[in-house]
Design an enzyme around this catalytic site. Structure first.
Site, mmCIF file in Angstrom:
data_model
loop_
_atom_site.group_PDB
_atom_site.id
_atom_site.type_symbol
_atom_site.label_atom_id
_atom_site.label_comp_id
_atom_site.label_asym_id
_atom_site.label_seq_id
_atom_site.Cartn_x
_atom_site.Cartn_y
_atom_site.Cartn_z
ATOM 1 N N ASN A 160 59.879 19.693 9.881
ATOM 2 C CA ASN A 160 60.534 19.876 11.117
ATOM 3 C C ASN A 160 59.675 19.448 12.260
ATOM 4 O O ASN A 160 60.280 19.441 13.306
ATOM 5 C CB ASN A 160 61.128 21.417 11.326
ATOM 6 C CG ASN A 160 59.730 22.404 11.151
ATOM 7 O OD1 ASN A 160 58.651 22.088 10.683
ATOM 8 N ND2 ASN A 160 59.870 23.471 11.847
ATOM 9 N N GLY A 241 54.570 29.641 0.165
ATOM 10 C CA GLY A 241 53.397 30.079 0.436
ATOM 11 C C GLY A 241 52.602 30.997 -0.207
ATOM 12 O O GLY A 241 51.585 30.986 -0.519
ATOM 13 N N GLU A 258 51.664 29.327 7.299
ATOM 14 C CA GLU A 258 52.397 29.342 8.454
ATOM 15 C C GLU A 258 53.803 29.547 8.057
ATOM 16 O O GLU A 258 54.290 28.405 7.482
ATOM 17 C CB GLU A 258 52.260 28.452 9.476
ATOM 18 C CG GLU A 258 52.513 28.587 10.775
ATOM 19 C CD GLU A 258 51.781 29.735 11.295
ATOM 20 O OE1 GLU A 258 52.614 30.643 11.504
ATOM 21 O OE2 GLU A 258 50.577 29.695 11.410
ATOM 22 N N CYS A 292 60.360 27.233 13.201
ATOM 23 C CA CYS A 292 59.967 28.708 12.979
ATOM 24 C C CYS A 292 59.971 29.749 14.134
ATOM 25 O O CYS A 292 60.118 30.832 13.988
ATOM 26 C CB CYS A 292 58.359 28.638 12.257
ATOM 27 S SG CYS A 292 58.076 27.153 11.130
ATOM 28 N N GLU A 471 46.740 28.938 14.085
ATOM 29 C CA GLU A 471 46.359 27.535 14.228
ATOM 30 C C GLU A 471 46.266 26.907 15.906
ATOM 31 O O GLU A 471 46.380 27.684 16.429
ATOM 32 C CB GLU A 471 47.647 26.397 13.638
ATOM 33 C CG GLU A 471 48.069 26.837 12.301
ATOM 34 C CD GLU A 471 48.759 25.666 11.563
ATOM 35 O OE1 GLU A 471 48.229 24.896 10.964
ATOM 36 O OE2 GLU A 471 50.136 25.945 11.440
#
Ligand code: UN1
Length: 507
Positions: A160, A241, A258, A292, A471
Site C-alpha cells: 500500500n 505479524g 506494524e 492502515c 517507526e
C-alpha cells in the site's frame, strides 16, 4: 512517454544480491499486473526461494563490517545523495507506482515524497545519532551510552506504500550502520526494485542493500527464520505479524510489527462540518481506503448526524472511480480481485447489520471492467460492536456510528482491538485535550483526518496494531540500534559501584 506506451511496457526485473542482479536460483518467475487493467503486465520477477534468501543474507553479512565502520556522517552523505536522486526521479517512480499499485498519481507522489523526507531526515541523523552522557556516581569516572549497529536486518514491506515504507524502514536501519535484505510485497515488486536501483546509483555499496522478490512462504519465512538475520521489521496483516513473531522467536530476533487499524473520526456537534467532510472523504477514500490509517469509523454526534450523512452521501456518490493516471479520477482501484471479493463479502455482512447509504458493489462498467474496482461505500446506523465496525476491511468502506454523549464516544473509539490513529473534530479546546488523553491510539489528530502522519514523529499504534515499537523519527533509531553503556574509570584504583559510597553518610 505517452500513457499508452507507458501502460504497455513490460520489464523483466531481477533480485539484487551483493551488488549483482540475479535471477532466482530455481529460474522461476512471477508477474505483477496493474490493478487498473489486468491485461497490463508491469513486470516479470524472480519467484525466489530460501537459497536466494541465504545468498542475500550472506552478501549483507559480508558488507556489514565495512558499512558499520564507516563514520555515520559519511553514511549520511550517501543518504543525502540518495534523497536527491529520489527527488529527481519522483515523477518516474510515482507513475510506476500508480501503474503497479493503483493509487492516484497525486497520492503516489506523496508516497515517494515520504521516502524522500525520511531519507533527508536520516541523512541528518548521521551527524547526530545522539547517545547520552550522565554523571557517574563515582569520582573520576565517566559514564555514557552509545548506539551500535546490530547487523543484518530483514525488511518485509507492504504494497500500500510501495516506496514510502521500504524507505522509512531502510533509511534508519542504514544510518545506524546495519545492512539489509528487503522482501517487497508480491503485488508491488517493481516499485521496490526501481527504488533500490536508485539507491545503488546514489552510492550505497554492494551488499549493503539486497532485494529478494517472491512469496511470503518461500522468501518471507526463510528471511524470518534465518539465523544470521538479527532484526525483522514488518508491515502488513495482523495474522501474518503474529506468525512472524512466532517464527522469529527461536532465533531471538528483534521484531517490529506494524499491523491493522480501525481508525475513528469523531465529529462533535460543534464541528465545522465542511472541514470534517473534506477530511473524512480524504481519510476514508484516499488510497481507496487501503491505508492502515484509513478512517473506517465515523462517530457522529446525533445533533449533526443527519445533516452530515446527507453531505457525505452527496459527496461520496459523486466520486469518480478510474485509472489513477487519469487526472479526472478521484478513487483508484483496490489492489487485486482477491481484495474486491473480500470487501464484497463485507457488503453482505454490512447489509445485515446496518443501512447502506451509497456504494456497496464492485464497479465493473465500461473502462473499469478489466480492473479491480470497488464503489466508495458508506453504512449508517452501525452498532459499535457490528463486524463492519470492528474488523479491518482495508477498502473504500466506512461506517457511521451515531452517539449522544462524550463518554459514549470515548468508549466506542476504544472498543476495537486496534489503536493506530484517531481524530476529533470540535471547536471545544477542552474536548480536544480530553481526546488526546483518552483516545487509545498511537497517532491522534484534532481537526484533521486520520491519515497524513509526517516523517519525523514516531509512527505506530497501541493494542493489536503492533508490538510496541515505533517507526520513523527518533524512535526508529532505537529500534535499529543497540545501546552500549560505557564506563571509563580514570581514578587509577578499584572503585566498587553500589559499595564504595564515598559521598553518602554511612552510619
Ligand atoms: C500505512 O497506511 O501503512 O499517515 C502508512 C499516513 C501515511 C502513512 C500510512 N503517512 O496515512
Amino acid at each position: 512517454m505517452s500513457t499508452t506506451a507507458e501502460r504497455t511496457a513490460t520489464k523483466t526485473y531481477r533480485n539484487l544480491i551483493g551488488g549483482e542482479w540475479a535471477e532466482a536460483r530455481s529460474g522461476k518467475t512471477f508477474t505483477s499486473v496493474s490493478p487498473a487493467n489486468h491485461d497490463e503486465v508491469v513486470g516479470v520477477f524472480p519467484a525466489s526461494g530460501p537459497e536466494d534468501v541465504d545468498a542475500a543474507v550472506g552478501a549483507a553479512m559480508a558488507a556489514f563490517p565495512a558499512w558499520s565502520l564507516m563514520p555515520a556522517p559519511k553514511r549520511g552523505e550517501i543518504l543525502f545523495k540518495v534523497a536527491r536522486l529520489l527527488a529527481e526521479h519522483k515523477e518516474e517512480l510515482s507513475r510506476l507506482m500508480t501503474r503497479e499499485m493503483g493509487k492516484v498519481l497525486t497520492e503516489a507522489r506523496g508516497d515517494v515524497q515520504e521516502a524522500i523526507d525520511v531519507a533527508y531526515y536520516m541523512a541528518g541523523e548521521g551527524r547526530r545519532m545522539f547517545g547520552m552522557t550522565v554523571p557517574s556516581e563515582m569520582p573520576d569516572k565517566f559514564a555514557m551510552a552509545i548506539r551500535r549497529p546490530i547487523g543484518v536486518v530483514g525488511l518485509i514491506t507492504p504494497w500500500n506504500f510501495p516506496v514510502a515504507i521500504p524507505g522509512w524502514k531502510l533509511f534508519p536501519a542504514l544510518i545506524c550502520g546495519n545492512t539489509a535484505v528487503i522482501k517487497p510485497a508480491s503485488d508491488t515488486p517493481a516499485c521496490a526494485v526501481r527504488f533500490v536501483e536508485l539507491l545503488m546509483e546514489g552510492g550505497i555499496p554492494d551488499g549493503v542493500v539486497n532485494v529478494v522478490t517472491g512469496s511470503g512462504t518461500d522468501v518471507g519465512h526463510a528471511l524470518v527464520e534465518h539465523p544470521d538475520v538479527r532484526v525483522i521489521s514488518f508491515t502488513g496483516h495482523t495474522e501474518t505479524g503474529i506468525d512472524i513473531s512466532r517464527r522469529a522467536a527461536d532465533t531471538l530476533k528483534r521484531v517490529s510489527l506494524e499491523l491493522g487499524g480501525k481508525n475513528p473520526i469523531v465529529i462533535w456537534e460543534d464541528a465545522e462540518l465542511q472541514l470534517a467532510l473534506d477530511s473524512v472523504v480524504w481519510s476514508a477514500f484516499g488510497t481507496s481506503g487501503q491505508r492502515c490509517t484509513a478512517a473506517s469509523r465515523l462517530i457522529v454526534h446525533r445533533g449533526v448526524h443527519d445533516e452530515f450523512v446527507e453531505m457525505l452521501r452527496k459527496r461520496v456518490g459523486a466520486l469518480v472511480l478510474g485509472d489513477g493516471l487519469d487526472p479526472a479520477t478521484d478513487v483508484g482501484p483496490v489492489i487485486n480481485d482477491v481484495a474486491v471479493d473480500r470487501i464484497d463479502g463485507y457488503m453482505r455482512v454490512g447489509r445485515g447489520e446496518a443501512e447502506l447509504v451509497v456504494g456497496g458493489r464492485p464497479a465493473r462498467d465500461g473502462a473499469l471492467a478489466k480492473g479491480s474496482f470497488f464503489e466508495p461505500t458508506i453504512f449508517t446506523e452501525v452498532k459499535p460492536d457490528a463486524r463492519i465496525a470492528q474488523e479491518e476491511i482495508f477498502g473504500p468502506v466506512t461506517s457511521v456510528i451515531p452517539v449522544t454523549s462524550w463518554d459514549e464516544a470515548v468508549r466506542i473509539v476504544n472498543s476495537v482491538k486496534y489503536g493506530l490513529s484517531s481524530s476529533l473534530f470540535t471547536r471545544d479546546v477542552n474536548l480536544a485535550f480530553r481526546s488526546i488523553r483518552d483516545f487509545d491510539s498511537g497517532l491522534g489528530y484534532v481537526n484533521h483526518g486520520t491519515i497524513g502522519a509526517e516523517a519525523h514523529l514516531p509512527f505506530g499504534g497501541t493494542k493489536s496494531t503492533g508490538n510496541g515499537h515505533r517507526e520513523v523519527g527518533q524512535a526508529a533509531l532505537d529500534f535499529f540500534s543497540e545501546w552500549k553503556s560505557v564506563y571509563v574509570d580514570y581514578s587509577g584504583k578499584l572503585q566498587r559501584a553500589q559499595i564504595d559510597m564515598t559521598f553518602v553518610d554511612q552510619e
